[in-house]
Design an enzyme around this catalytic site. Structure first.
Site, PDB file in Angstrom:
ATOM      1  N   GLU A 100     -23.971  -2.132  -6.026  1.00  0.00           N
ATOM      2  CA  GLU A 100     -24.709  -0.888  -6.256  1.00  0.00           C
ATOM      3  C   GLU A 100     -24.245  -0.190  -7.535  1.00  0.00           C
ATOM      4  O   GLU A 100     -25.059   0.267  -8.323  1.00  0.00           O
ATOM      5  CB  GLU A 100     -24.558   0.075  -5.069  1.00  0.00           C
ATOM      6  CG  GLU A 100     -25.302  -0.349  -3.809  1.00  0.00           C
ATOM      7  CD  GLU A 100     -26.811  -0.215  -3.902  1.00  0.00           C
ATOM      8  OE1 GLU A 100     -27.328   0.286  -4.922  1.00  0.00           O
ATOM      9  OE2 GLU A 100     -27.496  -0.629  -2.946  1.00  0.00           O
ATOM     10  N   ASP A 124     -30.496   7.694  -7.731  1.00  0.00           N
ATOM     11  CA  ASP A 124     -29.416   7.198  -6.883  1.00  0.00           C
ATOM     12  C   ASP A 124     -28.084   7.610  -7.505  1.00  0.00           C
ATOM     13  O   ASP A 124     -27.912   7.504  -8.724  1.00  0.00           O
ATOM     14  CB  ASP A 124     -29.469   5.670  -6.771  1.00  0.00           C
ATOM     15  CG  ASP A 124     -30.739   5.182  -6.087  1.00  0.00           C
ATOM     16  OD1 ASP A 124     -31.315   5.941  -5.303  1.00  0.00           O
ATOM     17  OD2 ASP A 124     -31.143   4.034  -6.352  1.00  0.00           O
TER      18      ASP A 124
END
Length: 129
Positions: free
Chosen positions: A35, A52
């Site tokens: 991520e 994000d």
């Protein structure tokens, strides 16, 4: 802050992620690798206008408030900036809420695509935990 692999594993373990909702520590370290590359300052804008944030790339549409995402729900009741701290407590607490939802760690696309069904224990191998 960019964490080392074992440093992050130790921090996540201390914050109670090992086997949280049945997901071993290796799953969480693997998810963070793909991520954010272990970077607490990572941000990525999505095509829907949401962003994000942080080491686990937590999304502003649902989980945090960044003041610019239309219809944000802020289900973790935090400013998204809290997810960029070198202290990962806020990210971990929010991740616990996310993984407790219906889809578990499938909520993280990188986990689904890169970690699920792999030897995730490799991510904590050799760490003193």
């Amino acid at each position: 802050k960019v964490y080392g692999r074992c440093e992050l594993a130790a921090a996540m373990k201390r914050l109670g992620l090992d086997n949280y909702r049945g997901y071993s520590l290796g799953n969480w370290v693997c998810a963070a690798k793909f991520e954010s590359n272990f970077n607490t300052h990572a941000t990525n804008r999505n095509t829907d206008g949401s962003t994000d944030y942080g080491i686990l790339q937590i999304n502003s549409r649902w989980w945090c408030n960044d003041g610019r995402t239309p219809g944000s729900r802020n289900l973790c009741n935090i400013p998204c900036s809290a997810l960029l701290s070198s202290d990962i407590t806020a990210s971990v607490n929010c991740a616990k809420k996310i993984v407790s939802g219906g889809s578990g760690m499938n909520a993280w696309v990188a986990w689904r695509n890169r970690c699920k069904g792999t030897d995730v224990q490799a991510w904590i191998r050799g760490c003193r935990l």
